[in-house]
Design a protein around this motif. Structure first.
Motif, PDB file in Angstrom:
ATOM      1  N   THR A  60       0.873  -1.170   0.000  1.00 34.71           N
ATOM      2  CA  THR A  60       0.000   0.000   0.000  1.00 34.71           C
ATOM      3  C   THR A  60       0.911   1.222   0.000  1.00 34.71           C
ATOM      4  O   THR A  60       2.127   1.083  -0.070  1.00 34.71           O
ATOM      5  CB  THR A  60      -0.895   0.039   1.240  1.00 34.71           C
ATOM      6  N   ASN A  61       0.338   2.392   0.135  1.00 37.66           N
ATOM      7  CA  ASN A  61       1.191   3.580   0.118  1.00 37.66           C
ATOM      8  C   ASN A  61       1.962   3.737   1.430  1.00 37.66           C
ATOM      9  O   ASN A  61       2.957   4.459   1.489  1.00 37.66           O
ATOM     10  CB  ASN A  61       0.376   4.844  -0.190  1.00 37.66           C
TER      11      ASN A  61
ATOM     12  N   HIS B 139      -9.512  -4.370   0.276  1.00 38.25           N
ATOM     13  CA  HIS B 139      -8.900  -3.055   0.141  1.00 38.25           C
ATOM     14  C   HIS B 139      -9.187  -2.216   1.385  1.00 38.25           C
ATOM     15  O   HIS B 139      -8.316  -1.543   1.922  1.00 38.25           O
ATOM     16  CB  HIS B 139      -9.496  -2.402  -1.108  1.00 38.25           C
TER      17      HIS B 139
ATOM     18  N   GLN C  99      -6.536  -1.072   4.952  1.00 43.79           N
ATOM     19  CA  GLN C  99      -6.323   0.264   5.510  1.00 43.79           C
ATOM     20  C   GLN C  99      -6.345   0.224   7.032  1.00 43.79           C
ATOM     21  O   GLN C  99      -5.627   0.950   7.691  1.00 43.79           O
ATOM     22  CB  GLN C  99      -7.417   1.216   5.031  1.00 43.79           C
TER      23      GLN C  99
ATOM     24  N   GLY D 181      -2.689   7.175   7.494  1.00 43.44           N
ATOM     25  CA  GLY D 181      -2.732   7.705   6.142  1.00 43.44           C
ATOM     26  C   GLY D 181      -2.704   6.655   5.058  1.00 43.44           C
ATOM     27  O   GLY D 181      -2.326   6.938   3.921  1.00 43.44           O
ATOM     28  N   CYS D 182      -3.131   5.450   5.361  1.00 41.97           N
ATOM     29  CA  CYS D 182      -3.107   4.394   4.362  1.00 41.97           C
ATOM     30  C   CYS D 182      -4.306   4.509   3.451  1.00 41.97           C
ATOM     31  O   CYS D 182      -5.434   4.727   3.909  1.00 41.97           O
ATOM     32  CB  CYS D 182      -3.104   3.032   5.048  1.00 41.97           C
ATOM     33  N   SER D 183      -4.069   4.340   2.143  1.00 46.60           N
ATOM     34  CA  SER D 183      -5.180   4.440   1.217  1.00 46.60           C
ATOM     35  C   SER D 183      -5.466   3.118   0.518  1.00 46.60           C
ATOM     36  O   SER D 183      -6.077   3.101  -0.533  1.00 46.60           O
ATOM     37  CB  SER D 183      -4.888   5.523   0.176  1.00 46.60           C
TER      38      SER D 183
ATOM     39  N   GLU E 236      -2.189  -1.133  -3.332  1.00 50.79           N
ATOM     40  CA  GLU E 236      -1.905  -0.644  -4.685  1.00 50.79           C
ATOM     41  C   GLU E 236      -1.371  -1.738  -5.583  1.00 50.79           C
ATOM     42  O   GLU E 236      -1.508  -1.672  -6.795  1.00 50.79           O
ATOM     43  CB  GLU E 236      -0.876   0.489  -4.616  1.00 50.79           C
TER      44      GLU E 236
ATOM     45  N   GLN F 181      -7.177   3.754  -6.994  1.00 50.50           N
ATOM     46  CA  GLN F 181      -8.413   4.261  -6.409  1.00 50.50           C
ATOM     47  C   GLN F 181      -8.498   5.754  -6.657  1.00 50.50           C
ATOM     48  O   GLN F 181      -7.589   6.500  -6.301  1.00 50.50           O
ATOM     49  CB  GLN F 181      -8.457   3.974  -4.917  1.00 50.50           C
TER      50      GLN F 181
ATOM     51  N   LEU G  77     -10.191   9.632  -6.229  1.00 49.87           N
ATOM     52  CA  LEU G  77     -10.577  10.380  -5.042  1.00 49.87           C
ATOM     53  C   LEU G  77     -12.038  10.149  -4.682  1.00 49.87           C
ATOM     54  O   LEU G  77     -12.447  10.349  -3.542  1.00 49.87           O
ATOM     55  CB  LEU G  77     -10.340  11.876  -5.271  1.00 49.87           C
TER      56      LEU G  77
ATOM     57  N   LYS H  87     -12.646   2.267  -7.970  1.00 48.78           N
ATOM     58  CA  LYS H  87     -11.387   1.528  -8.066  1.00 48.78           C
ATOM     59  C   LYS H  87     -11.275   0.872  -9.437  1.00 48.78           C
ATOM     60  O   LYS H  87     -12.225   0.255  -9.913  1.00 48.78           O
ATOM     61  CB  LYS H  87     -11.303   0.455  -6.982  1.00 48.78           C
TER      62      LYS H  87
END
Lengths: 169, 141
Positions: free
Chosen positions: A98-99, B44, B48, B55-57, B60, B73, B75, B79
């Protein structure tokens, strides 16, 4: 199926680099979902209690394995979604990113799952995970005072593990 | 040779609105693709929650033995994810390009209902072109 043959009796860790802690945490589960080990080195954010966190992690991995087995584009014969897969059966994932973190995963044929959560730019950690499995075999399984299926409480295992993870560039 | 096996687009609630198969072995019927899309949506979200850092989105990139799954993903929560051969490069750029095509040919279409399955011919045509161009470009590199 992958087998970890050919390892030495007492594995020697590679020379540590002075990079400090770059792994966040580590989980080891057995095939029944019992968390045998949870090590935390750097975790600023904790959203759930320890029990819930372990269950959520195990559930996530179980579902992801089910998803990858079904989504495999190279196999013709796929089972149904949600059917529990035997270790080694069907396509399995080895990492996701993930980021904010990267999770590396390894499952042994006996159903032991090793999960390492690191920073997102970490490389392929399959070899380190195999090494950690060897550490588990040497220090935990071969310990006559350790009962399989219970949380691991071996001081030597913990210190060796910490030392090795700290050395992972 | 790098190849894209399939492409999924899911809406913000996790429902599958577009699925394109570009050459995976074995059949995947509609129900299966719907289930996989919803499963991915949940995974997904759960990823998070398990983040050690704020701050995990979400996921990826998922690397498996025989394929990679790249996810983008937007804003708004839509997705787009693509199943490709392991080690395929420049997938993020392709996903962003597909998102641009989605905004141009789907969202700006006045007859398209939000969150409903996509049935826009121009989107299909341009998507096939984009994937084809990607394949040719990757062969050339």
């Amino acid at each position: 199926m992958q087998f970890f043959g050919g390892s030495e009796i007492s594995p020697s860790p590679p020379a540590p680099t002075a990079s400090g802690n770059n792994a966040h945490m580590m989980y080891v589960f057995n095939r029944n979902g019992i968390c045998l080990l949870y090590r935390e080195w750097n975790r600023p954010l904790r959203t759930l209690s320890a029990q819930e966190d372990h269950k959520l992690m195990f559930g996530l991995l179980f579902s992801l394995k089910s998803l990858t087995a079904k989504m495999d584009p190279t196999s013709v014969e796929k089972g149904n979604l949600g059917v529990p897969q035997l270790p080694g059966q069907g396509c399995s994932f080895h990492s996701f990113r993930t980021n904010t973190y990267k999770l590396s995963f390894m499952e042994t044929p006996s159903g032991i799952k090793i999960i390492l959560v690191t920073h997102p730019r970490a490389g392929d950690l399959r070899e380190p995970l195999k090494y950690i499995y060897n550490l588990y075999v040497e220090y935990a399984v071969k310990n006559p005072l350790y009962t399989p299926g219970t949380p691991i409480k071996c001081e030597l295992f913990n210190t060796t593990l910490d030392q090795y993870v700290r050395g992972l560039g | 040779m790098a190849a894209i096996y399939s492409l999924y687009i899911i809406n913000k609630s996790g429902g599958l609105i577009f699925y394109k198969d570009c050459g995976s072995a074995g059949r995947m019927d509609t129900n299966d693709s719907l289930r996989l899309a919803s499963l991915w949506h949940s995974m997904h979200a759960i990823s998070q929650q398990l983040s050690p850092v704020a701050g995990c989105s979400g996921i990826e990139l998922l690397e498996a033995d025989t394929f990679d799954l790249h996810c983008f993903q937007s804003l708004t929560g839509t997705k787009i994810f693509v199943v490709s051969e392991p080690g395929t490069m420049y997938m993020e750029a392709l996903l962003k390009h597909i998102y641009e095509l989605y905004t141009d040919y789907v969202l700006k279409n006045p007859f398209y209902e939000m969150e409903m399955p996509i049935r826009c011919e121009l989107f299909d045509i341009n998507l096939s072109q984009a994937i084809q161009k990607e394949r040719v470009a990757l062969l050339g590199r």
